[in-house]
Enzyme design. Structure first.
Site, PDB file in Angstrom:
ATOM      1  N   GLY A  25      66.163  29.560  44.271  1.00 49.06           N
ATOM      2  CA  GLY A  25      67.150  28.484  44.344  1.00 49.06           C
ATOM      3  C   GLY A  25      67.447  27.840  43.003  1.00 49.06           C
ATOM      4  O   GLY A  25      68.144  26.825  42.934  1.00 49.06           O
TER       5      GLY A  25
ATOM      6  N   GLY B  30      72.407  29.969  48.413  1.00 45.21           N
ATOM      7  CA  GLY B  30      70.970  30.104  48.187  1.00 45.21           C
ATOM      8  C   GLY B  30      70.490  29.214  47.060  1.00 45.21           C
ATOM      9  O   GLY B  30      69.308  28.895  46.951  1.00 45.21           O
TER      10      GLY B  30
ATOM     11  N   LYS C 298      74.588  23.692  41.176  1.00 41.54           N
ATOM     12  CA  LYS C 298      74.093  25.068  41.210  1.00 41.54           C
ATOM     13  C   LYS C 298      72.753  25.110  40.485  1.00 41.54           C
ATOM     14  O   LYS C 298      72.674  24.731  39.316  1.00 41.54           O
ATOM     15  CB  LYS C 298      75.104  26.001  40.530  1.00 41.54           C
ATOM     16  CG  LYS C 298      74.711  27.472  40.609  1.00 41.54           C
ATOM     17  CD  LYS C 298      75.887  28.358  40.247  1.00 41.54           C
ATOM     18  CE  LYS C 298      75.494  29.831  40.220  1.00 41.54           C
ATOM     19  NZ  LYS C 298      76.621  30.685  39.858  1.00 41.54           N
TER      20      LYS C 298
ATOM     21  N   ASP D 127      81.610  37.553  49.069  1.00 34.54           N
ATOM     22  CA  ASP D 127      81.034  36.204  49.035  1.00 34.54           C
ATOM     23  C   ASP D 127      81.384  35.501  47.725  1.00 34.54           C
ATOM     24  O   ASP D 127      81.117  34.309  47.579  1.00 34.54           O
ATOM     25  CB  ASP D 127      79.510  36.254  49.204  1.00 34.54           C
ATOM     26  CG  ASP D 127      78.851  37.251  48.269  1.00 34.54           C
ATOM     27  OD1 ASP D 127      79.224  38.435  48.319  1.00 34.54           O
ATOM     28  OD2 ASP D 127      77.987  36.853  47.463  1.00 34.54           O
ATOM     29  N   ASN D 128      81.975  36.222  46.791  1.00 33.78           N
ATOM     30  CA  ASN D 128      82.395  35.608  45.524  1.00 33.78           C
ATOM     31  C   ASN D 128      83.912  35.517  45.434  1.00 33.78           C
ATOM     32  O   ASN D 128      84.467  35.405  44.343  1.00 33.78           O
ATOM     33  CB  ASN D 128      81.838  36.399  44.335  1.00 33.78           C
ATOM     34  CG  ASN D 128      80.328  36.263  44.217  1.00 33.78           C
ATOM     35  OD1 ASN D 128      79.756  35.287  44.708  1.00 33.78           O
ATOM     36  ND2 ASN D 128      79.690  37.217  43.579  1.00 33.78           N
TER      37      ASN D 128
HETATM   38  P1  AMP Z   1      75.563  36.048  43.459  1.00 31.50           P
HETATM   39  O1  AMP Z   1      75.445  37.508  43.240  1.00 31.50           O
HETATM   40  O2  AMP Z   1      75.037  35.188  42.330  1.00 31.50           O
HETATM   41  O3  AMP Z   1      76.927  35.628  43.895  1.00 31.50           O
HETATM   42  O4  AMP Z   1      74.566  35.703  44.657  1.00 31.50           O
HETATM   43  C1  AMP Z   1      74.528  36.386  45.868  1.00 31.50           C
HETATM   44  C2  AMP Z   1      73.677  35.625  46.824  1.00 31.50           C
HETATM   45  O5  AMP Z   1      72.361  35.469  46.307  1.00 31.50           O
HETATM   46  C3  AMP Z   1      74.155  34.232  47.166  1.00 31.50           C
HETATM   47  O6  AMP Z   1      73.853  33.998  48.499  1.00 31.50           O
HETATM   48  C4  AMP Z   1      73.336  33.366  46.254  1.00 31.50           C
HETATM   49  O7  AMP Z   1      73.186  32.060  46.746  1.00 31.50           O
HETATM   50  C5  AMP Z   1      72.017  34.093  46.261  1.00 31.50           C
HETATM   51  N1  AMP Z   1      71.234  33.834  45.047  1.00 31.50           N
HETATM   52  C6  AMP Z   1      71.454  34.297  43.797  1.00 31.50           C
HETATM   53  N2  AMP Z   1      70.515  33.837  42.951  1.00 31.50           N
HETATM   54  C7  AMP Z   1      69.672  33.065  43.671  1.00 31.50           C
HETATM   55  C8  AMP Z   1      68.511  32.307  43.381  1.00 31.50           C
HETATM   56  N3  AMP Z   1      67.983  32.239  42.170  1.00 31.50           N
HETATM   57  N4  AMP Z   1      67.918  31.628  44.401  1.00 31.50           N
HETATM   58  C9  AMP Z   1      68.420  31.682  45.636  1.00 31.50           C
HETATM   59  N5  AMP Z   1      69.499  32.370  45.986  1.00 31.50           N
HETATM   60  C10 AMP Z   1      70.135  33.063  45.017  1.00 31.50           C
HETATM   61 MG    MG Z   2      77.867  34.265  44.595  1.00 29.69          MG
END
Ligand code: AMP
Ligand code: MG
Length: 536
Positions: free
Chosen positions: A146, A112, A133, A280-281
């Site tokens: 994003g 994202g 990122k 996903d992590n």
């Molecule tokens: P995370 O918890 O950071 O691993 O993110 C989980 C999901 O949310 C992933 O698909 C990320 O790409 C998306 N995501 C987190 N923060 C953002 C953001 N600011 N803009 C777009 N997608 C995000």
């Molecule tokens: Mg992530």
């Protein structure tokens, strides 16, 4: 529009974009949020930003890519790694993946706010994917922007490099660049959004594939693409396993279990808590990935989690990480099951996870306390008692183990209460050290000293070995926050200083002693130092 220019060291990077070449992409070229079917990625361009400024770069990662420090200090470097300039051979894309978040299937997630620029083949023939990122929205951004803020980008940049120098498998960070744009964030989701400086980190890894890349295809019953992605992964990242077949898939799953166990053991060794171990992590290569609300144990507390979002369930607490690793592997096993259709074989591998972890844990903990090897018959109890004692009073994990290596320097029976003395620097609340605690600790030290005597290893040698496994310097939560506070005023000096400090986490660095001290009291309940959220 991104500019495309040429003629620099960066232009001599050799790209081989196998992911976009070998796997099907999204047929829709426009960048809007959507479900992306029958594709592993969507092509997308980074957003252009107004005034990018380099905060820091990792000279080791640059070197690995074949970039000199001189070229890292050019405007061109900053323009490329903030996403304003694309090199001609780049083919930027965002990956499609899903994931189990906090135990529930969350459907499509995807990159994202990550944009892969392409795959560099370096002079050692290593494949290194470059990923920005925070470079703008993608089809996977759902309802978010994003973007990334400086706060979280400093944390990702410093921690991934710190982990590398600690010898822990991790994705790397090449650069940290502010964008000149501001980004609105509600840090604690409590209705107090604030504008923060935007930033982009360029991450580098042989692969950014996650368990979730496989899960999404399986959940959609897209089995032919699941097979293509798996075969691609084996060919590209696991070529030593041989040509893809059912037997190879099983060997592949076994290797993912092995590397996951090894990674989590390292986390436990240094007191690292990832904070969001969603599937996903979880990297398919067993690398630490996605540095969000992670934290480092200060007081040794088994159920500590840095993530305020997880404060209730403590699913991702320090001591739950091994169990969650196995749970995540079970989700991956379910995802790839259709390719293998041998339930027993997959279950067998999953079952062996616990034994493998236990063995690794015994060896790791024995090494942390300086034993030559682990004799479970006696040492399990010795280690178990220590862990209980560490939790009786607030004891700094890093300082405690580091100081333990300095005990019993005389190579002969030492007075136990004197031996305890150097450990006192690890206690946060000296008033907690009551008679009962001192007695327990002294008893343990007595057993420990006897056990050490069996090994008959000269003190200095034992200490050297312990100093290689018990770091002196870690990225204490409050240190990262101090670096952020300064960087937000335009002063990057502490980012640079910590990056330098953490290059040698196992060495004594006499001028840097202050960074090895326990967390100051002011940081106990301060946002960013003890409480973190996913808002980044
Ligand atoms: P995370 O918890 O950071 O691993 O993110 C989980 C999901 O949310 C992933 O698909 C990320 O790409 C998306 N995501 C987190 N923060 C953002 C953001 N600011 N803009 C777009 N997608 C995000
Ligand atoms: Mg992530």
């Amino acid at each position: 529009m991104n500019t495309i220019i040429s003629n620099s060291e960066l232009e001599s990077l050799h790209f081989d974009n196998s992911f976009t070449r070998d796997l099907p992409g999204d047929t829709q070229p426009d960048n809007f949020r959507r479900q992306v079917q029958h594709a592993c990625y969507s092509r997308v361009r980074p957003e252009t930003v107004s005034s990018p400024q380099l905060v820091a770069y990792s000279k080791e990662v640059a070197h690995q890519l074949g970039l000199s420090e001189a070229s890292c200090n050019t405007q061109h470097f900053t323009d490329v790694f903030v996403g304003n300039t694309l090199l001609p051979a780049m083919d930027p894309y965002a990956m499609c993946y899903g994931g189990h978040q906090f135990g529930s299937w969350a459907g499509q997630l995807g990159d994202g706010r990550a944009i892969n620029l392409g795959e560099v083949i370096n002079k050692d023939n290593q494949r290194l994917v470059l990923q920005l990122k925070g470079a703008g929205p993608t089809p996977y951004s759902r309802n978010a922007d994003g973007l990334a803020v400086l706060r979280s980008s400093v944390r990702e940049f410093l921690c991934s490099e710190a982990m590398f120098h600690l010898g822990i498998p991790t994705t790397r960070a090449l650069s940290l660049i502010t964008t000149g744009e501001s980004v609105l964030r509600d840090m604690f989701y409590d209705g107090h959004p604030k504008n923060e400086p935007g930033a982009v980190v360029c991450r580098v890894s042989p692969s950014f594939l996650r368990f979730g890349n496989f899960e999404i295809l399986s959940s959609r019953q897209d089995l032919s693409l699941l097979k293509d992605l798996t075969d691609y992964t084996i060919r590209t990242d696991f070529p030593h396993l041989g040509a893809p077949s059912k037997a190879t898939y099983l060997k592949w799953f076994q290797e993912i279990c092995d590397t996951t166990v090894a990674m989590i053991l390292h986390w436990m060794r240094v007191g690292f808590v990832h904070g969001v171990m969603n599937t996903d992590n979880m990297s398919i290569l067993g690398l630490t990935i996605d540095y969000g609300p992670y934290g480092w144990l200060e007081g040794y507390e088994a159920d500590w989690t840095p993530n305020t979002t997880d404060a209730q369930g403590r699913r991702y607490s320090y001591s739950n990480q091994p169990h969650i690793g196995q749970w995540n592997l079970l989700q991956l096993a379910n995802a790839i099951y259709p390719l293998i259709a041998e339930k027993e074989a997959l279950e067998e591998i999953l079952r062996s996870y616990s034994a493998q972890f236990q063995l690794g844990w015994n060896n790791m903990m024995s090494a942390k306390i300086g034993l030559l090897d682990c004799n479970p018959a006696t040492d399990d109890a010795l280690i178990g008692e220590l862990i209980d004692i560490l939790q009786l009073v607030e004891t700094d994990m890093t300082i405690f183990f580091r100081r333990l290596g300095g005990l019993f320097a005389q190579d002969k029976e030492t007075d136990i209460s004197a031996a305890h003395h150097p450990l006192r620097a690890a206690y946060y609340r000296p008033e907690q050290l009551d008679r009962s605690y001192i007695e327990k600790m002294n008893n343990w030290l007595t057993s420990y000293q006897k056990r050490l005597a069996q090994d008959n290893l000269p003190h200095e040698l034992r200490r050297q070995k312990m100093d290689r496994i018990n770091p002196k310097y870690v990225l204490r939560n409050y240190l990262a926050q101090l670096a952020i506070d300064k960087a937000e005023t335009g002063d990057n000096s502490l980012v640079t200083e910590l990056l330098q400090l953490l290059r040698n986490p196992y060495d004594e660095q006499p001028k840097m002693e202050k960074y090895a001290e326990k967390r100051p009291e002011w940081a106990r309940h301060k946002a960013g130092c003890s409480m973190l959220s996913c808002s980044s």
